[in-house]
Enzyme design. Structure first.
Site, PDB file in Angstrom:
ATOM      1  N   GLU A  24       1.242  -1.192   0.014  1.00 51.38           N
ATOM      2  CA  GLU A  24      -0.484   0.289   0.118  1.00 51.38           C
ATOM      3  C   GLU A  24       0.562   1.158  -0.177  1.00 51.38           C
ATOM      4  OE1 GLU A  24      -2.427  -3.131   1.276  1.00 51.38           O
ATOM      5  OE2 GLU A  24      -0.574  -2.306   1.455  1.00 51.38           O
ATOM      6  N   HIS A  43     -10.614  -6.835   8.412  1.00 56.36           N
ATOM      7  CA  HIS A  43     -10.541  -6.361   6.359  1.00 56.36           C
ATOM      8  C   HIS A  43     -11.734  -5.413   6.535  1.00 56.36           C
ATOM      9  CE1 HIS A  43      -7.377  -9.177   6.152  1.00 56.36           C
ATOM     10  NE2 HIS A  43      -7.324  -8.916   5.043  1.00 56.36           N
TER      11      HIS A  43
END
Length: 336
Positions: free
Chosen positions: A70, A139
């Site tokens: 990321e 998540h």
């Protein structure tokens, strides 16, 4: 107007804007997807199915599969934006935005300020967020409050296909970094989408329902949950102003305050823990700026201050429900 779901609205908007503006590029984990599989290089077009067809149409220079990093994805987007591109960086799960906070908080959000307005950073970061899919604690989180708290970043949360198109178009044509939150449980929501050029300005909330008794302020998946609560309340003659924020930075304070000044009661529904949350922020704004209009203390309906469970039954208990929203409205009405 065409009828489509939010997933389709995002895909079509990306394709249309990439056709219109050659400086727009898309990058992220598996945004091409399927390389080396029996289905070919675009077998999936991303695990959320929002980028199929883009690689075939625009090629590898504009649709780029990245490593699982990321910080690299967002860092590359920041540099590309400074160099004249309009990158769209996808973070497969918003939960991992913390890995790239320096790139967002200290770089993207501050470029225009630090360089005296002589530069711009027209980057869109798409973050897939939210509970309801049994994806467990790492998540399933809603981290829009964190992004909202960072000056220089615009934070957007579409809840309808029309807004998905209008808000994404606005983001792609602007000159500031935009955190574009897409709730994973809303991709299949269908609705009418305006044809042609459709832009929705940031900072303009949507009045979903109008009533005279209580104001509900919310965003994301909690809009539909609040609508279900409103149906129950309406059966008992209780009218609700239901406000979908659309964007949290900028925030449409005027719409919130105007409604509360009429109803005198506020319920904020927020799919995140309560501490330092969007709910606590909005409640404090109303308490500070509309105190004399309040007939009851502001109510907050949030998740508990705990990680989101994996077990289906526990996850359902964690997420604010229509029943909890209904009870909060009734509690606000109990004050006379």
């Amino acid at each position: 107007m065409a009828v489509m779901n939010i997933r389709e609205a995002i895909t079509r908007t990306l394709a249309a804007e990439m056709e219109r503006d050659e400086s727009i590029i898309v990058l992220g984990e598996d945004v091409v997807g399927g390389a080396g599989t029996a289905g070919g290089q675009e077998a999936i077009g991303g695990i959320w199915g929002t980028t199929p067809g883009l690689f075939a149409k625009f090629g590898p220079d504009r649709v780029i599969d990245t490593p699982i990093s990321e910080s690299a994805i967002v860092g590359a987007a920041a540099g590309a934006a400074l160099a004249g591109k309009r990158p769209v960086a996808e973070l497969m799960f918003a939960d991992f935005v913390g890995v790239s906070l320096d790139q967002l908080w200290n770089q993207m959000g501050k470029f225009r300020y630090m360089f005296g307005g002589k530069t711009r950073c027209p980057a869109v970061v798409r973050l897939i967020y939210g509970a309801g899919m049994n994806a467990a604690a790492q998540h399933s989180q809603s981290v829009y409050a964190m992004m909202t708290a960072m000056p220089g970043l615009k934070t957007v949360l579409p809840t309808t296909p029309a807004d998905a198109k209008g808000l994404l178009t606005e983001a792609l044509r602007g000159d500031d970094p935009v955190m574009f939150f897409e709730h994973k449980a809303l991709y299949g929501v269908k609705g009418e989408v305006p044809d042609g050029d459709h832009r929705q300005r940031f900072g303009e909330a949507r009045m979903v329902r109008e009533g005279g008794d209580v104001t509900i302020v919310t965003c994301g998946r909690m809009v539909s949950f609040s609508e279900k609560a409103c149906d129950k309340l309406n059966a008992d003659g209780i009218g609700v102003d239901l406000i979908d924020l659309r964007t949290t930075s900028p925030l449409d304070e005027e719409a919130i305050l105007d409604s509360v000044e009429q109803t005198g009661r506020l319920v904020v529904v927020d799919e995140s823990p309560p501490r330092c949350s969007l709910a606590s922020d909005i409640a404090s704004i109303v308490a500070a700026k509309a105190f004399s209009s309040l007939k009851a203390p502001p109510q907050m309906v949030t998740g508990p201050h705990a990680p989101i469970p994996f077990a289906r039954e526990l996850e359902r208990a964690w997420v604010p429900s229509p029943g909890k929203i209904e009870n909060a409205v009734r509690q606000a009405l109990a004050y006379r």
